[in-house]
Scaffold this motif. Structure first.
Motif, PDB file in Angstrom:
ATOM      1  N   TYR A 102     -75.378 -65.797  19.061  1.00 25.99           N
ATOM      2  CA  TYR A 102     -76.327 -66.604  18.285  1.00 25.99           C
ATOM      3  C   TYR A 102     -76.330 -68.044  18.776  1.00 25.99           C
ATOM      4  CZ  TYR A 102     -78.365 -69.424  14.670  1.00 25.99           C
ATOM      5  OH  TYR A 102     -79.144 -70.342  14.025  1.00 25.99           O
ATOM      6  N   ASP A 103     -77.525 -68.535  19.055  1.00 26.30           N
ATOM      7  CA  ASP A 103     -77.676 -69.912  19.530  1.00 26.30           C
ATOM      8  C   ASP A 103     -78.450 -70.717  18.488  1.00 26.30           C
ATOM      9  OD1 ASP A 103     -78.170 -72.273  20.769  1.00 26.30           O
ATOM     10  OD2 ASP A 103     -79.260 -71.426  22.487  1.00 26.30           O
ATOM     11  N   PRO A 104     -77.769 -71.611  17.774  1.00 24.17           N
ATOM     12  CA  PRO A 104     -78.461 -72.386  16.721  1.00 24.17           C
ATOM     13  C   PRO A 104     -79.638 -73.183  17.272  1.00 24.17           C
ATOM     14  CG  PRO A 104     -76.088 -72.722  16.630  1.00 24.17           C
ATOM     15  CD  PRO A 104     -76.359 -71.972  17.893  1.00 24.17           C
ATOM     16  N   ALA A 105     -79.615 -73.462  18.561  1.00 20.18           N
ATOM     17  CA  ALA A 105     -80.713 -74.262  19.119  1.00 20.18           C
ATOM     18  C   ALA A 105     -82.021 -73.482  19.113  1.00 20.18           C
ATOM     19  CB  ALA A 105     -80.362 -74.686  20.546  1.00 20.18           C
ATOM     20  N   ILE A 106     -81.920 -72.157  19.107  1.00 17.53           N
ATOM     21  CA  ILE A 106     -83.146 -71.347  19.190  1.00 17.53           C
ATOM     22  C   ILE A 106     -83.862 -71.277  17.849  1.00 17.53           C
ATOM     23  CG2 ILE A 106     -84.000 -68.991  19.526  1.00 17.53           C
ATOM     24  CD1 ILE A 106     -82.039 -68.683  21.775  1.00 17.53           C
ATOM     25  N   ASP A 112     -69.439 -72.141  11.210  1.00 19.71           N
ATOM     26  CA  ASP A 112     -69.820 -70.868  11.799  1.00 19.71           C
ATOM     27  C   ASP A 112     -71.052 -70.388  11.040  1.00 19.71           C
ATOM     28  OD1 ASP A 112     -70.179 -68.240  12.520  1.00 19.71           O
ATOM     29  OD2 ASP A 112     -68.050 -67.754  12.533  1.00 19.71           O
ATOM     30  N   PRO A 113     -72.235 -70.640  11.571  1.00 21.45           N
ATOM     31  CA  PRO A 113     -73.448 -70.306  10.808  1.00 21.45           C
ATOM     32  C   PRO A 113     -73.606 -68.813  10.551  1.00 21.45           C
ATOM     33  CG  PRO A 113     -74.000 -71.023  13.044  1.00 21.45           C
ATOM     34  CD  PRO A 113     -72.529 -71.263  12.858  1.00 21.45           C
ATOM     35  N   ARG A 152     -72.669 -55.349  13.165  1.00 18.33           N
ATOM     36  CA  ARG A 152     -73.173 -55.600  14.521  1.00 18.33           C
ATOM     37  C   ARG A 152     -73.398 -57.094  14.751  1.00 18.33           C
ATOM     38  NH1 ARG A 152     -77.319 -51.264  16.765  1.00 18.33           N
ATOM     39  NH2 ARG A 152     -75.657 -49.971  15.934  1.00 18.33           N
ATOM     40  N   ALA A 153     -73.927 -57.755  13.740  1.00 24.34           N
ATOM     41  CA  ALA A 153     -74.140 -59.202  13.872  1.00 24.34           C
ATOM     42  C   ALA A 153     -72.812 -59.920  14.048  1.00 24.34           C
ATOM     43  CB  ALA A 153     -74.882 -59.727  12.647  1.00 24.34           C
ATOM     44  N   TRP A 154     -71.825 -59.467  13.294  1.00 28.14           N
ATOM     45  CA  TRP A 154     -70.507 -60.104  13.391  1.00 28.14           C
ATOM     46  C   TRP A 154     -69.920 -59.892  14.789  1.00 28.14           C
ATOM     47  CZ3 TRP A 154     -68.187 -63.857  11.280  1.00 28.14           C
ATOM     48  CH2 TRP A 154     -66.807 -64.025  11.411  1.00 28.14           C
ATOM     49  N   ALA A 155     -70.066 -58.669  15.298  1.00 27.92           N
ATOM     50  CA  ALA A 155     -69.526 -58.379  16.631  1.00 27.92           C
ATOM     51  C   ALA A 155     -70.249 -59.189  17.718  1.00 27.92           C
ATOM     52  CB  ALA A 155     -69.659 -56.887  16.917  1.00 27.92           C
ATOM     53  N   ASN A 156     -71.493 -59.517  17.452  1.00 29.30           N
ATOM     54  CA  ASN A 156     -72.297 -60.236  18.453  1.00 29.30           C
ATOM     55  C   ASN A 156     -72.498 -61.703  18.103  1.00 29.30           C
ATOM     56  OD1 ASN A 156     -73.459 -58.104  20.458  1.00 29.30           O
ATOM     57  ND2 ASN A 156     -73.616 -57.163  18.440  1.00 29.30           N
TER      58      ASN A 156
END
Lengths: 182, 180
Positions: free
Chosen positions: A65-69, A17-18, A57-61
Motif C-alpha cells: 500500500y502506497d499512501p501517495a496513491i 500504519d494506515p 490478504r490485505a494484511w499480508a500485502n
C-alpha cells in the motif's frame, strides 16, 4: 523517545500504519461487508468469510500500500472483487447445477460514451426509458440536479435515486449501442 | 471539465460499476477500484452504489415475502424488522393481531384509525403520561384500551431492544495474524 516512570518504560507507539488503522476501523469493515454483499450473490455464500479473507490478504500485502496513491479504504476494497470471484468460482459447479448462474460475465468494453454523446443520447432516447428511470435521468443529467432533488421529485431516497440514474444511464448506453449497430 | 461534466463522469462510472456487479464481471470491478484508489469521490460513489443495491434487493425481497405470505397464509403475521422507532401505527397493528377480549366497538374503531398513525411513541411509557399524551393527540378512549395499548407498546419496545442487541452480538471478522 521513551518515557521512563518510576516503575515502567512506556514504549512509543509504532510509526503510523494506515492499513492496520483501517482494519481496526469498524466503519471500514462494515463497508467491506456491504461491498461483499453487493458483489457476491447466490446461496451458501458466507460474506463474512470473504471479508475475513480480504482482511488477511490485505494484511499480508500491507507493504504494497502506497499512501501517495490514494486512500487505504479504496485499496482495501480492491481486494474484494478478486476474493469474491475466487469464492464464486469454487462454488460455480454447485450454483450451475442449481440454475443460479444465469448471469454471464459481460465485458464492459471500450464503449464508454463521451460526455457529449451521453447528453445527446439522453435527448434522443429519453422517451424510450420507462418510468421512473426517465424522470431520474431527466432531472440528473439534463437538469443537472443533486440526487436529493431527484429523490424529492420521485418521492424516494437519494440512495435509491442514484440507483435509478445508474440503471437509466446503462439503458441509454444500450439504446445508443443498438442505434450504432443498426 | 465543468462541475456538471465531472458529476456526469462520476455517474457514468458508477453506472458501469453497477453493470459490472450485475454481470459478475470481477475484472471490471477491480479496474474501477483501481481508479477509485486515486479518486476519493469515485470511491464514495461506488460505496453508495453498494448501499443502493442492497437497499433495492432488501426492498425487493421484503415485497416478495410479504406478497407470498399475504397470498398463501392470509391469517399469518409477518414480523417486520423492529429496528427504527416504535410508532403508534405499529402498536395499533400489534393490538389488531393480538386483541384483548374486553375491548369495546369504539376502542376497535379507534385502533383501526391509529394503525395509520406514524407518530413515534413518547419516551415515557407510564400509563398516566401515555394516556394523557395519546388522548391529547388522538382523542379519548376507555381506560382499558390505553392499558392494552401500553402493554403492546412495551412488547414492541422490548422486541426492538432485543433485535439491536442481537445485531451488536453478530460475529466480527477476527483480527489478522501478527497483530497485537
Amino acid at each position: 523517545m521513551s518515557l521512563v516512570t518510576a516503575n515502567t518504560v512506556v514504549v512509543p507507539a509504532p510509526p503510523d500504519d494506515p492499513v492496520r488503522a483501517a482494519l481496526d476501523d469498524e466503519s471500514v469493515r462494515s463497508r467491506l461487508l456491504a461491498h461483499t454483499r453487493a458483489v457476491a450473490r447466490g446461496p451458501g455464500i458466507d460474506h463474512e468469510d470473504i471479508v475475513q479473507t480480504v482482511v488477511q490478504r490485505a494484511w499480508a500485502n500491507r507493504a504494497g500500500y502506497d499512501p501517495a496513491i490514494g486512500p487505504v479504504s479504496a485499496w482495501l476494497a480492491g481486494f474484494v472483487p478478486r476474493v469474491a470471484s475466487e469464492r464464486l468460482r469454487k462454488k460455480a459447479p454447485a450454483l450451475a447445477a442449481a440454475g443460479q448462474l444465469d448471469a454471464v460475465a459481460a465485458p464492459m468494453g471500450p464503449d464508454v460514451l463521451e460526455l457529449a454523446d451521453v447528453r445527446a443520447a439522453a435527448h434522443r432516447h429519453l422517451d424510450s426509458l420507462d418510468e421512473p428511470f426517465r424522470t431520474a435521468v431527466e432531472w440528473r443529467v439534463m437538469r443537472d440536479c443533486e440526487y436529493e432533488a431527484v429523490a424529492a421529485r420521485l418521492g424516494t431516497s437519494a440512495v435509491y435515486a442514484r440507483q435509478l440514474v445508474s440503471r437509466g444511464l446503462n439503458r441509454l448506453r444500450d439504446l445508443a449501442a443498438k442505434e450504432d449497430r443498426s | 471539465m465543468t462541475p456538471a461534466d465531472h458529476r456526469l463522469r462520476l455517474d457514468l462510472q458508477t453506472a458501469l460499476y453497477l453493470a459490472a456487479i450485475e454481470a459478475e464481471d470481477f475484472d471490471a470491478q477491480e479496474e474501477m477500484w483501481a481508479l477509485a484508489a486515486r479518486d476519493g469521490e469515485l470511491e464514495e460513489a461506488l460505496h453508495a452504489a453498494h448501499e443502493g443495491l442492497l437497499a433495492e434487493r432488501g426492498a425487493g425481497t421484503t415485497e416478495v415475502i410479504a406478497s407470498a405470505v399475504a397470498k398463501h397464509l392470509p391469517s399469518a403475521e409477518l414480523f417486520q424488522s423492529t429496528t427504527g422507532p416504535v410508532t403508534v401505527g405499529r402498536v395499533a397493528d400489534e393490538l389488531f393481531r393480538h386483541t384483548p377480549a374486553k375491548l369495546s366497538a369504539a376502542a376497535h374503531a379507534l385502533n383501526d384509525r391509529l394503525r395509520q398513525a406514524a407518530d413515534e411513541l413518547p419516551a415515557e411509557l407510564g400509563l398516566t403520561k401515555l394516556t394523557a399524551w395519546a388522548e391529547a393527540k388522538f382523542g379519548p378512549a376507555e381506560a382499558g384500551y390505553w392499558k392494552a395499548f401500553r402493554e403492546a407498546a412495551l412488547v414492541l419496545e422490548l422486541r426492538a431492544a432485543a433485535e439491536v442487541e442481537y445485531q451488536l452480538a453478530a460475529r466480527q471478522a477476527p483480527k489478522p495474524e501478527g497483530r497485537r
